[in-house]
Design an enzyme around this catalytic site. Structure first.
Site, PDB file in Angstrom:
ATOM      1  N   CYS A   2       0.835  -1.190   0.000  1.00  0.00           N
ATOM      2  CA  CYS A   2       0.000   0.000   0.000  1.00  0.00           C
ATOM      3  C   CYS A   2       0.875   1.246   0.000  1.00  0.00           C
ATOM      4  CB  CYS A   2      -0.885   0.004   1.237  1.00  0.00           C
ATOM      5  SG  CYS A   2      -1.766  -1.542   1.457  1.00  0.00           S
ATOM      6  N   ARG A  27       1.325   1.644  -6.088  1.00  0.00           N
ATOM      7  CA  ARG A  27       1.514   0.671  -4.998  1.00  0.00           C
ATOM      8  C   ARG A  27       0.232  -0.101  -4.673  1.00  0.00           C
ATOM      9  NH1 ARG A  27       6.214   0.741  -1.840  1.00  0.00           N
ATOM     10  NH2 ARG A  27       5.033  -0.462  -0.340  1.00  0.00           N
ATOM     11  N   TRP A  75      -3.682  -1.830  -1.394  1.00  0.00           N
ATOM     12  CA  TRP A  75      -3.692  -3.094  -2.135  1.00  0.00           C
ATOM     13  C   TRP A  75      -4.188  -4.130  -1.140  1.00  0.00           C
ATOM     14  CZ3 TRP A  75      -1.376  -7.956  -1.945  1.00  0.00           C
ATOM     15  CH2 TRP A  75      -1.510  -8.718  -3.119  1.00  0.00           C
ATOM     16  N   ASN A 101       0.826  -0.377   6.080  1.00  0.00           N
ATOM     17  CA  ASN A 101       1.266  -1.163   4.925  1.00  0.00           C
ATOM     18  C   ASN A 101       1.916  -2.432   5.457  1.00  0.00           C
ATOM     19  OD1 ASN A 101       2.357  -2.110   2.531  1.00  0.00           O
ATOM     20  ND2 ASN A 101       4.142  -0.764   2.650  1.00  0.00           N
ATOM     21  N   GLY A 102       1.453  -3.591   4.993  1.00  0.00           N
ATOM     22  CA  GLY A 102       2.020  -4.852   5.486  1.00  0.00           C
ATOM     23  C   GLY A 102       0.932  -5.703   6.115  1.00  0.00           C
ATOM     24  N   GLU A 487       9.237 -13.771 -20.161  1.00  0.00           N
ATOM     25  CA  GLU A 487       8.954 -12.371 -19.842  1.00  0.00           C
ATOM     26  C   GLU A 487       7.895 -11.805 -20.792  1.00  0.00           C
ATOM     27  OE1 GLU A 487       9.319 -10.263 -17.636  1.00  0.00           O
ATOM     28  OE2 GLU A 487       9.332  -8.266 -18.526  1.00  0.00           O
ATOM     29  N   LYS A 491       4.474 -10.140 -19.488  1.00  0.00           N
ATOM     30  CA  LYS A 491       4.058  -8.775 -19.808  1.00  0.00           C
ATOM     31  C   LYS A 491       2.649  -8.778 -20.393  1.00  0.00           C
ATOM     32  CE  LYS A 491       6.183  -6.672 -18.018  1.00  0.00           C
ATOM     33  NZ  LYS A 491       7.331  -7.142 -17.325  1.00  0.00           N
ATOM     34  N   GLU A 494       0.035  -9.487 -17.679  1.00  0.00           N
ATOM     35  CA  GLU A 494      -0.117  -8.417 -16.688  1.00  0.00           C
ATOM     36  C   GLU A 494      -0.955  -7.265 -17.182  1.00  0.00           C
ATOM     37  OE1 GLU A 494       3.292  -7.212 -13.957  1.00  0.00           O
ATOM     38  OE2 GLU A 494       4.268  -7.405 -15.880  1.00  0.00           O
ATOM     39  N   HIS A 510       6.286 -31.547 -25.430  1.00  0.00           N
ATOM     40  CA  HIS A 510       6.024 -32.361 -24.234  1.00  0.00           C
ATOM     41  C   HIS A 510       4.712 -31.985 -23.563  1.00  0.00           C
ATOM     42  CE1 HIS A 510      10.030 -34.171 -24.497  1.00  0.00           C
ATOM     43  NE2 HIS A 510      10.354 -32.988 -25.004  1.00  0.00           N
ATOM     44  N   LYS A 609       2.984  -2.378  -7.686  1.00  0.00           N
ATOM     45  CA  LYS A 609       4.357  -2.271  -8.183  1.00  0.00           C
ATOM     46  C   LYS A 609       5.323  -3.062  -7.308  1.00  0.00           C
ATOM     47  CE  LYS A 609       7.663  -0.604 -10.758  1.00  0.00           C
ATOM     48  NZ  LYS A 609       7.839  -1.338 -12.031  1.00  0.00           N
TER      49      LYS A 609
HETATM   50  O1  M6R Z   1      10.765  -4.958  -7.275  1.00  0.00           O
HETATM   51  P1  M6R Z   1      11.082  -6.348  -7.768  1.00  0.00           P
HETATM   52  O2  M6R Z   1      11.934  -6.363  -8.984  1.00  0.00           O
HETATM   53  O3  M6R Z   1      11.639  -7.223  -6.701  1.00  0.00           O
HETATM   54  O4  M6R Z   1       9.678  -6.954  -8.182  1.00  0.00           O
HETATM   55  C1  M6R Z   1       9.566  -8.287  -8.587  1.00  0.00           C
HETATM   56  C2  M6R Z   1       8.238  -8.548  -9.257  1.00  0.00           C
HETATM   57  O5  M6R Z   1       7.185  -8.271  -8.375  1.00  0.00           O
HETATM   58  C3  M6R Z   1       8.055  -7.703 -10.520  1.00  0.00           C
HETATM   59  O6  M6R Z   1       9.072  -7.932 -11.446  1.00  0.00           O
HETATM   60  C4  M6R Z   1       6.699  -8.017 -11.178  1.00  0.00           C
HETATM   61  O7  M6R Z   1       6.694  -9.314 -11.698  1.00  0.00           O
HETATM   62  C5  M6R Z   1       6.406  -6.977 -12.252  1.00  0.00           C
HETATM   63  N1  M6R Z   1       5.046  -6.556 -12.161  1.00  0.00           N
HETATM   64  C6  M6R Z   1       6.677  -7.477 -13.612  1.00  0.00           C
HETATM   65  O8  M6R Z   1       6.311  -6.577 -14.597  1.00  0.00           O
END
Ligand code: M6R
Length: 614
Positions: A2, A27, A75, A101-102, A487, A491, A494, A510, A609
């Site tokens: 958050c 966040r 969040w 937060n947490g 990746e 992307k 997401e 497989h 994020k």
């Molecule tokens: O801040 P970090 O690089 O440790 O974050 C890791 C993942 O949470 C982050 O890469 C996440 O998968 C992204 N949303 C990818 O776009």
């Protein structure tokens, strides 16, 4: 996960809180809320489910007035994103108000105790125990600041909290436990700020101090006093903030994600610029902590991270093997931490984290520290927790990344891992001077090569129109580009919410091949490298089953023109740096698919994020 802001000073607090929350919405954006103490000492709490804009709309221009306040963008972890569960949360008497937060891991036991004492609860959150605990200490005659400190000692888990008391409106008290994101104190002229992250503070001040785990701070309009949650005072002085606010504006781009994709050439150039010299060719990593004899003791590298950072680790594994000549493995941090890994002082653990605050990555680092491993973190945020835990840091150095989908931090992290591998390879005598020079020349060409790959932006936009109605995608790659296929799939998932799977191309037969039909397009990374012919065979196999193929190929390479349905041409790139180039069109595809489907690119649903909870 958050976002938290706090203000105290001579200006109206609410507009500053709302502006800060807007800068922190990456966040979390399940709900938002503010609490302000009016001059007559009435506590005004306003909150709304949904994005910050819903809160602003609900105020209908009637912004609460007062010179101290706190704000939160959520969040959701405990309790759905409703108004009742939105922060700030208050005690029974509406005197104590808190943002958090947490996770309060022992909240059920605490809640039961508090309920027995007669405290009614208004939400399903774990957070709500905090104001009630503060209140219960205060009813025993304890002062506000001390009640917050005692509360910090009662709750378990990693978290950050800011609290305000109606009768003590000239002070804000905050604490941090563990690694669930930080608290940054901002120093103004006759005003003070608190925030979970720097971007909320940068328009107001460039002088900041960071709270470490186990620390608390009390601010008034003039200054900040720090102490350990255990009691003793701590001396801390403001320092210059590492970012400037201009760098985090959108600069004319429609979304941060597109801005951050398109600025990769200049950012990667900036990131490697200060770390490389050419006469003679050498790498300079100011945060590299080990002597050459210590490096020669290392017999294994374990790379760890989450999400996109994990894919960086998977490419980094190849760098460690091919450039540094050290056996290497890459492991998901959330698995590594619980697997009972065998590490020792001859193991180098390299953690990769854009934020430096990802809970699972930090926990894996804690395990590595417990077993005495050497540690380096690759991180983009100065002062973040991972930089404090590792023996040394290689800063990614690509400027703040605001889009929730990580883009430029991946290319920057790959450049940092590459440089780290050269540094290790040199110290171990695995690389001669000629090889160092050629490796660094290859890296120096990356900004230009990414720039050329980004010229495919309009093609990617057209492909999003052509394939944008597909519900499923397969991404295939081999060798060093296999993690880039994963990746590409991440992307797409997401930001466009299209189901996508990334696979090593050799794995396709497989199982995944059963999914292939004309409605499931495949994106195949098939550049001109030693594995090109193998990739062509995989593409043929997809075509033989009626699948559609978008192939990412090297410019001028025509053997796939009659087989693939569409080609995205990227410049010929040296094998080891090619992932930094090949990822660019995949980022653009994800972006334009999301646009075509009307998705919220910079704030995808359910994501945040920085993932500061397990
Ligand atoms: O801040 P970090 O690089 O440790 O974050 C890791 C993942 O949470 C982050 O890469 C996440 O998968 C992204 N949303 C990818 O776009």
């Amino acid at each position: 996960m958050c976002g938290i802001v706090g203000y105290i000073g001579g200006k109206q607090a609410a507009p500053i809180l709302i502006d800060g929350l807007a800068r922190l919405e990456y966040r979390g954006y399940d709900s938002a809320g503010i609490a302000v103490i009016e001059p007559g000492s009435a506590l005004i709490v306003r909150k709304a489910p949904g994005k910050l804009s819903a809160l602003v709309d609900s105020l209908k221009g009637a912004t609460p007035e007062g010179f101290s306040g706190i704000g939160h963008t959520r969040w959701a972890t405990h309790g759905s994103p409703t108004e009742a569960n939105a922060h700030p949360h208050t005690d029974c008497s509406q005197q104590v108000v808190v943002v958090h937060n947490g996770i309060v891991e022992n909240y059920l036991a605490l809640k039961e105790d508090l309920q027995k004492q007669g405290h009614p609860f208004a939400s399903e959150t774990d957070t709500e125990v905090i104001p009630h605990l503060i209140e219960s200490y205060m009813t025993e005659g304890v002062g506000f600041e001390e009640a917050v400190r005692l509360t910090a000692q009662r709750i378990q888990g990693a978290q950050a909290v800011v609290a305000l008391h109606v009768k003590d409106k000239g002070r804000l008290v905050a604490f941090r436990l563990g690694n669930a994101g930080g608290i940054t104190v901002g120093y103004g002229n006759g005003e003070m700020f608190l925030a979970s992250d720097l971007p909320a503070l940068l328009p107001y001040t460039s002088q900041v101090a960071f709270l470490a785990p186990g620390e608390m701070v009390t601010i008034d309009a003039a200054d900040a006093r720090f102490r350990s949650i255990k009691g003793p005072a701590i001396r801390k002085y403001p320092q210059a903030a590492p970012y400037d606010s201009v760098a985090i504006a959108k600069e004319g781009f429609r979304h941060f994600m597109l801005k951050e994709i398109m600025e990769q050439p200049s950012m990667v150039h900036r990131a490697i610029g200060g770390k490389v010299s050419f006469e003679p060719a050498d790498v300079h990593l100011p945060g590299f902590p080990f002597t050459d004899p210590q490096v020669r003791e290392i017999n294994r590298v374990v790379l760890t991270g989450m999400g996109t950072s994990l894919y960086a680790c998977m490419v980094g594994r190849t760098y460690m093997e091919h450039i540094a000549g050290i056996p290497a493995e890459a492991d998901n941090a959330s698995e590594l931490r619980y697997r009972g890994p065998i590490l020792d002082d001859r193991t180098l653990v390299v953690s990769v984290s854009q934020s430096g605050e990802t809970a699972d990555t930090l926990a894996a680092m804690e395990e590595a520290a417990r077993q005495g491993a050497k540690q380096i973190t690759i991180c983009n945020v100065e002062g973040s927790q991972s930089t404090r835990m590792a023996h040394g840091t290689v800063f990614i150095g690509v400027g703040p990344e605001i889009g929730v989908a990580s883009t430029k931090c991946l290319t920057g992290a790959l450049a940092a891992l590459y440089l780290l591998a050269v540094r290790l390879g040199k110290a171990r005598g695995f690389l001669n001077q000629g090889r160092v020079e050629s490796l660094l020349n290859d890296l120096a060409s990356v900004p230009r090569l990414i720039g050329q790959a980004l010229e495919q932006e309009h093609l990617c936009e057209r492909l999003s129109q052509k394939y944008g109605d597909a519900f499923n995608f397969l991404f295939l790659g081999r060798g060093i580009n296999m993690p880039i296929a994963m990746e590409g799939a991440l992307k797409l998932k997401e930001v466009s919410y299209i189901h996508a799977e990334g696979y090593p191309a050799g794995e396709m037969k497989h199982g995944p091949i059963a999914l292939i039909d004309k409605s499931m397009p495949t994106v195949a990374l098939a550049p001109s490298d030693a594995l090109h012919d193998k990739m062509r065979s995989n593409i043929e196999e997809v075509k033989a089953r009626g699948g559609k193929v978008i192939a990412v190929v090297t410019q001028g390479q025509h053997d796939l023109a009659d087989i693939a349905d569409d080609l995205i041409e990227v410049p010929l790139s040296p094998y080891l740096v090619s992932p930094m180039v090949h990822v660019a069109p995949l980022q653009l595809l994800a972006y334009y698919f999301a646009i075509k489907r009307g998705c919220d690119v910079d704030q995808p649903r359910n994501l945040a994020k920085t993932v500061t909870v397990e």
